[in-house]
Scaffold this motif. Structure first.
Motif, PDB file in Angstrom:
ATOM      1  N   THR A  64       0.862  -1.192   0.000  1.00 21.82           N
ATOM      2  CA  THR A  64       0.000   0.000   0.000  1.00 21.82           C
ATOM      3  C   THR A  64       0.888   1.229   0.000  1.00 21.82           C
ATOM      4  O   THR A  64       1.563   1.528   0.992  1.00 21.82           O
ATOM      5  CB  THR A  64      -0.919   0.031   1.234  1.00 21.82           C
ATOM      6  N   SER A  66       2.135   5.023   0.121  1.00 22.26           N
ATOM      7  CA  SER A  66       1.753   6.251   0.823  1.00 22.26           C
ATOM      8  C   SER A  66       2.997   7.093   1.033  1.00 22.26           C
ATOM      9  O   SER A  66       4.119   6.577   1.082  1.00 22.26           O
ATOM     10  CB  SER A  66       1.087   5.947   2.168  1.00 22.26           C
ATOM     11  N   GLU A  84      -5.786  14.058  -8.467  1.00 26.37           N
ATOM     12  CA  GLU A  84      -6.469  12.991  -7.734  1.00 26.37           C
ATOM     13  C   GLU A  84      -5.405  12.069  -7.153  1.00 26.37           C
ATOM     14  O   GLU A  84      -4.746  11.329  -7.879  1.00 26.37           O
ATOM     15  CB  GLU A  84      -7.422  12.224  -8.644  1.00 26.37           C
ATOM     16  N   GLU A  86      -4.475   9.029  -4.844  1.00 26.43           N
ATOM     17  CA  GLU A  86      -5.101   7.837  -4.273  1.00 26.43           C
ATOM     18  C   GLU A  86      -4.355   7.321  -3.052  1.00 26.43           C
ATOM     19  O   GLU A  86      -4.673   6.248  -2.536  1.00 26.43           O
ATOM     20  CB  GLU A  86      -5.157   6.727  -5.334  1.00 26.43           C
ATOM     21  N   HIS A  87      -3.374   8.048  -2.585  1.00 31.47           N
ATOM     22  CA  HIS A  87      -2.546   7.565  -1.478  1.00 31.47           C
ATOM     23  C   HIS A  87      -2.672   8.515  -0.285  1.00 31.47           C
ATOM     24  O   HIS A  87      -2.950   9.704  -0.435  1.00 31.47           O
ATOM     25  CB  HIS A  87      -1.072   7.483  -1.903  1.00 31.47           C
ATOM     26  N   ARG A 106      -8.116  16.086  -4.897  1.00 31.92           N
ATOM     27  CA  ARG A 106      -8.829  15.007  -4.211  1.00 31.92           C
ATOM     28  C   ARG A 106      -7.790  14.066  -3.597  1.00 31.92           C
ATOM     29  O   ARG A 106      -6.967  13.499  -4.305  1.00 31.92           O
ATOM     30  CB  ARG A 106      -9.717  14.249  -5.189  1.00 31.92           C
ATOM     31  N   ARG A 108      -6.933  11.028  -0.406  1.00 30.47           N
ATOM     32  CA  ARG A 108      -7.494  10.041   0.504  1.00 30.47           C
ATOM     33  C   ARG A 108      -7.358  10.511   1.953  1.00 30.47           C
ATOM     34  O   ARG A 108      -8.286  10.414   2.739  1.00 30.47           O
ATOM     35  CB  ARG A 108      -6.803   8.692   0.322  1.00 30.47           C
ATOM     36  N   GLU A 128     -11.074  12.231   1.536  1.00 33.95           N
ATOM     37  CA  GLU A 128     -11.957  11.112   1.853  1.00 33.95           C
ATOM     38  C   GLU A 128     -11.825  10.648   3.297  1.00 33.95           C
ATOM     39  O   GLU A 128     -12.694   9.949   3.802  1.00 33.95           O
ATOM     40  CB  GLU A 128     -11.673   9.952   0.901  1.00 33.95           C
TER      41      GLU A 128
END
Length: 488
Positions: A64, A66, A84, A86-87, A106, A108, A128
């Motif tokens: 994963t 990050s 965007e 995603e991490h 955007r 996470r 998010e």
């Protein structure tokens, strides 16, 4: 960008990213981000490297990715506008050379805990998860207007410097926060703007220091919606707080708070809807308390902290605590900047009646009539004084009974010394001055004396006066007794 172009510090960050590993550059240099401008190349990472890493870095299967970076001197502008990501991104205890640009980005999750930044451009940002900026030091404004944060927003112990003229220090207008806004100990030098924002949890500004200046707005929260509490316990606010049209489901807690805005309103909470307002255990606000047209379930207001001027017209509250004698509460109504406000007296009367304190409710109504008397023409004021002295505007029935006893004694003595002549000597009962006077004073009840005797001269005028005052006073006594019985 090729990896060969990177410095050793940047290579560490690049290689750690796919596996989500922590990179702490403080192990090679200074640990205080306030001195980040002096950090050397061993702690320096270019913003362009971080941007390329977040937008296009390769992934590793089963890992994963990050960005977890601490203690870095980030040079250049970190521009993620419209990106965007995603991490998860954590840039803690870092020093930023330029304002990060996250407009409409955007992410996470974003964590800037303990970092030093010249400001933040993040209007309409979408996160998010959680946005954490605990302990951050901002030299300029933080712009989060229209942001959508699914989790909580943390600004505890953050310090935001003075913005350029005409700009708020912290913009959260029309932001949507899915959890709470946690900002205890926040320091700002300028306006905090929360207009139209929506917070699903609690707004925590306990021990905050909001410094805008006298006559300036410190916290603009018009039409703010809070599903939990709005806490400003032990807050220090220089300027005014605007809550017009706000809706707070829980309590607005201003306990121990210091509110300073002399010569103007210190709290403008008109037309708002609040579950509870707590204003207690602190210094008296230096400025006007404006609660006009507000709707409150519980108003926790200690008499000692009521400011010199209040605005209470059309304020509706269900309960007023703590329970205080009416004399201490009436002082608040006398400080209303709009003068005589009948509605404020009716609300206080209703609050006492709900808890069964009818004597206090009557005292408030008596004070209302006395305050109203000052708004009448001279003849109305004169008649008001007569009503007050004789019967206490009907709220002193025992005083009316005292007047009745006094008149009974006067009439009995006068007619005992001078018996009126009987109308029909052969049919008249034996004259009794006490019962004759009672016949004159008491309406409806008769002892057969008044109809049998006819006074003349001045004694006839005395009988007229006794009949008139008897009707007024007896009606007052009956009304007072009826009111008391009906309350019980």
């Amino acid at each position: 960008m090729e990896i060969t172009d990177m410095t050793p510090a940047e290579e560490r960050v690049w290689r750690a990213f796919p596996r989500g590993e922590n990179v702490d550059l403080r192990d090679q240099g200074d640990a205080d981000p306030a001195r980040g401008a002096d950090w050397g190349p061993e702690q320096t990472v270019r913003a362009t490297v971080l941007r390329a890493l977040l937008l296009s870095a390769p992934q590793e299967d089963g890992e994963t990715a990050s960005l977890r970076l601490a203690g870095a001197r980030i040079t250049g502008t970190l521009n993620l506008q419209y990106g965007e990501i995603e991490h998860a991104v954590r840039l803690s205890d870092c020093w930023f050379e330029d304002v990060p640009v996250l407009y409409a980005a955007r992410l996470r999750q974003l964590n800037l805990r303990g970092s030093v930044l010249p400001g933040l451009e993040a209007a309409t940002l979408r996160v998010e998860g959680v946005l954490r900026m605990s302990g951050c030091l901002f030299d300029g404004p933080v712009k989060l207007g229209g942001a959508q944060i699914s989790g909580a927003l943390f600004l505890d112990r953050a310090d935001i410097g003075e913005p350029p003229p005409g700009q708020p220090a912290l913009q959260l207008n029309h932001a949507t926060i899915g959890d709470g806004l946690s900002a205890p100990g926040l320091r700002t030098r300028g306006e905090v703007r929360l207009t139209g924002a929506s917070v699903a949890g609690t707004v925590d500004l306990n021990e905050a220091r909001l410094t805008a200046g006298v006559g300036e707005i410190a916290l603009d929260a018009e039409t703010l919606t809070v599903e939990g509490d709005a806490l400003l316990r032990e807050a220090d606010v220089l300027g005014w707080i605007g809550l017009r049209g706000a809706r707070i489901a829980g309590r607005l807690d201003l306990s121990h708070a210091r509110l300073v805005n002399p010569g103007d309103s210190t709290l403008r909470a008109s037309s708002c809807t609040v579950g509870e307002i707590w204003l207690r255990k602190g210094p008296r606000p230096e400025g006007t308390l404006n609660l006009r047209r507000a709707q409150v379930d519980v108003l926790f207001l200690e008499p000692e902290v009521v400011p010199d001027e209040v605005l209470l017209n059309s304020l509706v509250y269900t309960s007023l605590t703590p329970h205080e004698p009416a004399e201490r509460r009436l002082a608040m109504l006398e400080r209303d900047g709009e003068g005589y406000v009948p509605h404020a007296y009716e609300q206080l009367t209703a609050a006492y009646r709900r808890i069964g304190d009818d004597p206090a409710a009557r005292l408030v109504q008596l004070a209302k009539q006395r305050r109203r008397r000052g708004t009448l023409p001279w003849y109305g004021r004169l008649w008001g004084h007569v009503q007050d002295i004789t019967v206490g505007y009907g709220f002193r029935p025992l005083r009316a009974a005292g007047w009745l006893v006094s008149l009974l004694m006067v009439g009995s003595l006068a007619y005992a010394l001078h018996h009126p002549a009987p109308l029909k000597a052969d049919e008249a009962p034996q004259f009794n001055p006490v019962f004759y006077t009672l016949d004159l004073l008491l309406p409806v009840i008769t002892f057969g004396q008044e109809a049998a005797f006819a006074p003349t001269g001045g004694y006839q005028w005395l009988s007229y006066a006794l009949v008139l005052t008897g009707w007024i006073l007896a009606t007052t006594v009956v009304t007072g007794i009826t009111r008391t019985v009906s309350r019980q």
